[in-house]
Scaffold this motif. Structure first.
Motif: not given
Length: 487
Positions: A178-179, A214-218, A239-241, A245-246
């Motif tokens: 998204s970014i 955008t749904t990626y996680q760590r 990580i989000g967006a 968009c949000l």
């Protein structure tokens, strides 16, 4: 009870919201301001150290409130402002201030992509979906290429404010789709950096972050760099967006026929579509939210800053007094019109040099008229963007409104009267943080789709249009558009 935290990293404030996965209550909320610097005319920067300090303050405050309420944070997701650019060393430390979307130093480079290099500009837009304007990192990097090539060469990494924070927390240079789509450097269909755009900007792929969904996680593991961050080890970072968009997701504006209008310092009007969309005249953005969800629309430079100008410089009254004064004037401001271009404009003009004006000033017009005309002008401009948008998406049947202006029932009712359709507010005005939480629900499997997530958004008041006032505004809007075209 487990809680999700949505962090909204804006250019005015950093905010965080904590809610359980069933969204039954707001468990915690915190906010901290950040300062925008203007070292030269047309420049807009922020100190990344101050951003990090504000972020840590907000996270600590929310963490304490969640713990005191007997809950546990399991996930933290990020919503961040678009178009920032920050030069960094290989270890992620900053080499200067972050350049914000509102920085216009790259006006010449953006103009070139619309005029003398228009074919290149259109080709880049076709790949990226990002309109050509000084706001975007593509043009900012081109400015560095021409004015500070030494910095361009010695910078190990160029990224956004989100990438700076993400690297602090994880030690990794990663960017969400998204970014990335808001940089003007990302080939959206192939999910890779655009060779065409990088060549123009003068950067290499190893100077840019790894793009991820955008749904990626760590998992969060405390590091020396994160000393003082009040987050437990092992929680998941999502990580989000982007904020635009949000804001759509957090406003529950996912289905066709639903527009989202946001007015903070600046503003935007957007709709969510299922496939990437491009405007033949390069006037609309199209940013990635999730697979099958793209947010299309146009941003304006001139939103709440117009009310601030009216309050502080034109009338020298507080905003509450200004809004009360404006309500004493009839809709349409007795013929007075205002073109709200105080800081150049993005959509629909995409001209950083354009400036505002009052038109048809008459002896009868009072200070209150000038105030009301300014508020109407902001909405007229946003609805002129909406006309471009509806040409591609079809008309909106309802507007979901958010941002600081939503705190004024007078201004929101004015929007309903001008647009001629209902305007709905969220129960919470924190649409960015809420959107990050809803995206987390999709990431962890609480919901299967963003449509399902959006159905869980709670709403407050709905403002119905007054048809008599709408008729007056329709005539005023037509005259306003004629004035706008002369620009």
């Amino acid at each position: 009870m487990n809680c999700f935290v949505g962090v909204d990293v804006g250019t005015t404030n950093i905010k965080a919201l904590a809610m359980p996965s069933d969204l039954s209550q707001i468990v915690a909320h915190a906010s901290a301001p950040v300062t925008t610097l203007h070292p030269e005319s047309g420049y807009a920067e922020q100190d990344p150290t101050e951003i990090w300090t504000a972020f840590v303050q907000v996270i600590n405050e929310v963490s304490r409130e969640v713990t005191d309420a007997g809950h546990v944070i399991t996930h933290v997701a990020f919503c961040t402002a678009m178009h920032s650019l920050l030069p960094m060393a290989a270890d992620g430390s900053s080499l200067g201030n972050a350049i914000l979307w509102s920085d216009n130093r790259a006006e010449e480079q953006a103009d070139a992509l619309r005029t003398t290099k228009a074919d290149l500009g259109k080709a880049i837009y076709a790949q990226t979906g990002t309109p050509l304007h000084p706001m975007i990192p593509l043009c900012k990097l081109a400015w560095f290429r021409e004015h500070d090539p030494r910095l361009l060469r010695r910078t190990a990494h160029f990224g956004s404010i989100k990438e700076f924070l993400w690297h602090k927390l994880t030690g990794e240079f990663e960017i969400d789709y998204s970014i990335a789509t808001a940089t003007g450097l990302f080939n959206e269909s192939k999910r890779v950096w655009s060779e065409l755009a990088m060549d123009y900007a003068g950067v290499r792929v190893n100077q840019l972050s790894t793009p991820v969904p955008t749904t990626y996680q760590r998992p969060y593991q405390p590091r020396p760099e994160t000393a003082g961050v009040g987050l437990p080890s092992g929680i998941s970072l999502v990580i989000g967006a982007s904020d635009g968009c949000l804001a759509n997701l957090g406003a529950g504006a996912i289905k066709p026929g639903t527009a989202t209008l946001t007015i903070g310092t600046s503003g935007a009007i957007r709709q969510t579509v299922q496939k990437p969309l491009r405007d033949a005249q390069v006037r609309l953005f199209c940013y990635f939210l999730d697979e099958g969800y793209y947010v299309v629309g146009g941003p304006t430079n001139n939103g709440g800053n117009v009310l601030e100008w009216v309050s502080e410089k034109l009338t020298q009254q507080d905003t509450a007094t200004v809004l009360t004064e404006a309500a004493t004037v009839s809709p349409g401001s007795d013929g007075l019109l205002f073109l709200p271009y105080l800081q150049g404009e993005r959509a629909p003009l995409w001209d950083a040099s354009v400036r505002g004006a009052y038109l048809h000033v008459d002896w009868q017009h009072t200070r209150a008229h000038f105030v009301r005309a300014a508020l109407e002008g902001v909405l007229f401009n946003l609805l002129s963007i909406n006309e471009l948008l509806t040409h591609h998406t079809g008309p909106a049947r309802v507007i979901h409104a958010n941002g600081g202006f939503a705190q004024s029932t007078f201004w929101v009712q004015m929007l309903a009267d001008i647009a001629g359709i209902p305007v709905r507010l969220n129960a919470s005005n924190e649409s960015g943080s809420m959107g990050a939480i809803l995206l987390t629900m999709k990431a962890v499997g609480v919901v299967k789709t963003l449509d399902e997530a959006a159905e869980r958004v709670a709403f407050g008041n709905t403002f119905q249009p007054d048809l008599e006032r709408h008729t007056i505004y329709r005539a005023a809007f037509k005259k306003w558009q004629e004035a706008q075209k002369k620009l």
